[in-house]
Enzyme design. Structure first.
Site, mmCIF file in Angstrom:
data_model
loop_
_atom_site.group_PDB
_atom_site.id
_atom_site.type_symbol
_atom_site.label_atom_id
_atom_site.label_comp_id
_atom_site.label_asym_id
_atom_site.label_seq_id
_atom_site.Cartn_x
_atom_site.Cartn_y
_atom_site.Cartn_z
ATOM 1 N N ASP A 5 -40.149 2.441 -10.277
ATOM 2 C CA ASP A 5 -41.388 2.695 -9.539
ATOM 3 C C ASP A 5 -42.612 2.360 -10.376
ATOM 4 O O ASP A 5 -43.666 2.030 -9.840
ATOM 5 C CB ASP A 5 -41.449 4.153 -9.078
ATOM 6 C CG ASP A 5 -40.548 4.321 -7.879
ATOM 7 O OD1 ASP A 5 -39.332 4.503 -8.075
ATOM 8 O OD2 ASP A 5 -41.041 4.215 -6.745
ATOM 9 N N ARG A 23 -40.220 3.425 2.213
ATOM 10 C CA ARG A 23 -40.217 3.916 0.831
ATOM 11 C C ARG A 23 -39.589 2.845 -0.052
ATOM 12 O O ARG A 23 -39.094 1.843 0.441
ATOM 13 C CB ARG A 23 -39.542 5.275 0.685
ATOM 14 C CG ARG A 23 -38.433 5.674 1.599
ATOM 15 C CD ARG A 23 -37.169 4.856 1.487
ATOM 16 N NE ARG A 23 -36.736 4.752 0.104
ATOM 17 C CZ ARG A 23 -36.016 3.769 -0.394
ATOM 18 N NH1 ARG A 23 -35.618 2.760 0.392
ATOM 19 N NH2 ARG A 23 -35.643 3.737 -1.658
ATOM 20 N N GLY A 24 -39.607 3.102 -1.375
ATOM 21 C CA GLY A 24 -39.201 2.055 -2.319
ATOM 22 C C GLY A 24 -40.475 1.357 -2.775
ATOM 23 O O GLY A 24 -41.306 0.968 -1.930
ATOM 24 N N ALA A 25 -40.648 1.233 -4.096
ATOM 25 C CA ALA A 25 -41.946 0.801 -4.637
ATOM 26 C C ALA A 25 -42.504 -0.487 -4.006
ATOM 27 O O ALA A 25 -43.633 -0.490 -3.511
ATOM 28 C CB ALA A 25 -41.838 0.683 -6.157
ATOM 29 N N ASN A 57 -38.394 6.127 -12.352
ATOM 30 C CA ASN A 57 -37.565 5.772 -11.186
ATOM 31 C C ASN A 57 -37.041 7.068 -10.573
ATOM 32 O O ASN A 57 -37.286 8.168 -11.088
ATOM 33 C CB ASN A 57 -36.422 4.841 -11.599
ATOM 34 C CG ASN A 57 -35.734 4.228 -10.382
ATOM 35 O OD1 ASN A 57 -36.393 3.708 -9.476
ATOM 36 N ND2 ASN A 57 -34.418 4.300 -10.314
ATOM 37 N N LYS A 58 -36.320 6.940 -9.502
ATOM 38 C CA LYS A 58 -35.826 8.090 -8.747
ATOM 39 C C LYS A 58 -35.196 9.139 -9.652
ATOM 40 O O LYS A 58 -34.479 8.809 -10.598
ATOM 41 C CB LYS A 58 -34.815 7.588 -7.711
ATOM 42 C CG LYS A 58 -34.219 8.605 -6.787
ATOM 43 C CD LYS A 58 -35.227 9.507 -6.112
ATOM 44 C CE LYS A 58 -36.301 8.787 -5.356
ATOM 45 N NZ LYS A 58 -37.458 9.667 -5.012
HETATM 46 O O1 MRU Z 1 -38.826 8.038 -3.272
HETATM 47 P P1 MRU Z 1 -38.413 6.620 -3.017
HETATM 48 O O2 MRU Z 1 -37.254 6.487 -2.091
HETATM 49 O O3 MRU Z 1 -39.601 5.768 -2.605
HETATM 50 O O4 MRU Z 1 -37.950 6.116 -4.442
HETATM 51 C C1 MRU Z 1 -37.434 4.813 -4.564
HETATM 52 C C2 MRU Z 1 -36.963 4.481 -5.925
HETATM 53 O O5 MRU Z 1 -37.006 5.286 -6.834
HETATM 54 C C3 MRU Z 1 -36.511 3.073 -6.153
HETATM 55 O O6 MRU Z 1 -35.511 3.026 -7.132
HETATM 56 C C4 MRU Z 1 -37.687 2.220 -6.616
HETATM 57 O O7 MRU Z 1 -38.798 2.422 -5.799
HETATM 58 C C5 MRU Z 1 -37.346 0.780 -6.640
HETATM 59 S S1 MRU Z 1 -37.112 0.098 -5.020
HETATM 60 C C6 MRU Z 1 -36.805 -1.545 -5.227
#
Ligand code: MRU
Length: 350
Positions: free
Chosen positions: A235, A46-48, A245-246
């Site tokens: 994201d 996970r993470g964009a 974002n989250k």
């Molecule tokens: O649901 P996730 O864990 O994929 O969400 C991740 C985030 O919101 C991060 O802040 C974002 O993807 C940036 S990661 C460098």
């Protein structure tokens, strides 16, 4: 940097299962691309940026698995693969950006063998570019912090979430290495607890000073004058600077604005989506109710509790002090500055 969320090894995609961290460090191996798509959906990766990289390798794996030499059949099969990956998670635009790059390769390859080879190269490129972007944006971001900064962050934006040192967490890492960081405040990030489980795990490994807080402690800390900057990932950044974002990021931005604390978004240009005009047009993923009613496998809410579970929120551009990318720092008005940075990114990737 030893943390590698995704790796390619001779026809196998290896994914560090982030749902098991920090208790277990388990690397799952996928010889079938469907497994990679499911790993993205289940947030094993996970993470964009990491989602984009995983999809690229999953697509390369699908090409590897394709039997035969008929280019028309290959294109049809790959079309289904692209669609399946596009359905995994809707918000992180890096996913669609990576799929588009892979699609270009399929569109321009003359033979199946050529496509297979070039798709794998493209996935390697996407990973390498993200690694380099992280270093550059961390260099820009570190310069924005005052000496001995106490920096608040949310979610996990580190090596687990990218191809390199991370975005917001990459800045925290580099600031620490340069002696500019006094401490990071890590929001636990309900409901999936990426801050509590993943960011703490990364920071502990490097001895970076931090304190874990529950999300609802952020305002209290800011009111105490204990936070010099908030740095978060993204994201999807719309053309006008509105940022998905989250969930919980928007709350931090409002609090930071109230306390006159700079609020920075850090992301590679692959997270900027100029075709989305503003935050209202960003699709927000809603996930399963059990993420809220349960912690891990333990149910805390009474059975039958109605739940709302948006995984992301939108921070309006006016609450963002600056957007830090590998091509430089965008300042308001973002409609102009983001466009300029994206043009620079296109030129430097040629
Ligand atoms: O649901 P996730 O864990 O994929 O969400 C991740 C985030 O919101 C991060 O802040 C974002 O993807 C940036 S990661 C460098």
């Amino acid at each position: 940097m030893k943390i590698r969320p995704i790796e390619w090894q001779e026809g196998i995609v290896r994914i560090l299962d982030q749902t098991q961290l920090p208790e277990w460090v388990v690397v799952e191996e996928f010889a079938d691309w469907h497994g990679v798509a499911e790993a993205i959906r289940a947030m094993k990766v996970r993470g964009a940026p990491a989602i984009g990289i995983a999809a690229a390798y999953g697509i390369a794996l699908a090409a590897h698995q394709f039997e035969g030499n008929n280019m028309n059949e290959f294109r049809v099969a790959m079309g289904e693969v692209f669609q399946e990956f596009a359905r995994t998670r809707p918000t992180a635009v890096n996913l669609f950006w990576a799929i588009e790059r892979m699609q270009q390769v399929v569109n321009t390859a003359a033979t199946v063998a050529e496509a297979r080879e070039r798709l794998l190269q493209e996935a390697h490129c996407i990973l390498q570019e993200d690694y380099e972007a992280d270093v550059k944006l961390a260099q820009y971001g570190t310069l924005l912090l005052p000496p001995q900064a106490r920096v608040m962050t949310i979610c996990n934006t580190g090596a687990l979430a990218t191809g390199g040192i991370g975005t917001a967490l990459g800045i925290i890492r580099m600031a620490y290495q340069q002696g500019r960081l006094a401490k990071a405040y890590v929001c636990e990030t309900r409901p999936r607890l990426q801050g509590l489980r993943l960011t703490t795990w990364e920071l502990l490994q490097e001895g970076i000073p931090f304190q874990l807080i529950t999300d609802n402690m952020a305002g209290w800390l800011m009111a105490q004058g204990k936070v010099e900057a908030v740095v978060v990932g993204a994201d999807r950044i719309a053309a006008n600077g509105d940022t998905a974002n989250k969930i919980g990021t928007y709350t931090l931005a409002v609090l930071a604005h109230h306390h006159r604390i700079p609020f920075y978004v850090a992301a590679p240009c692959s997270t900027i989506d100029l075709s989305t005009p503003n935050g209202k047009a960003i699709p927000v993923e809603h996930r399963d109710a059990t993420e809220v009613t349960h912690i891990g496998s333990l149910r805390l809410a009474p059975q039958g509790t109605p739940v709302l579970n948006p995984a992301f929120d939108i921070t309006p551009a006016e609450l963002i002090t600056a957007i830090i990318t590998e091509e430089g720092v965008a300042q308001p008005p973002y409609t102009t500055s983001l466009r300029e940075l994206c043009s620079k990114a296109r030129l430097s990737s040629r």
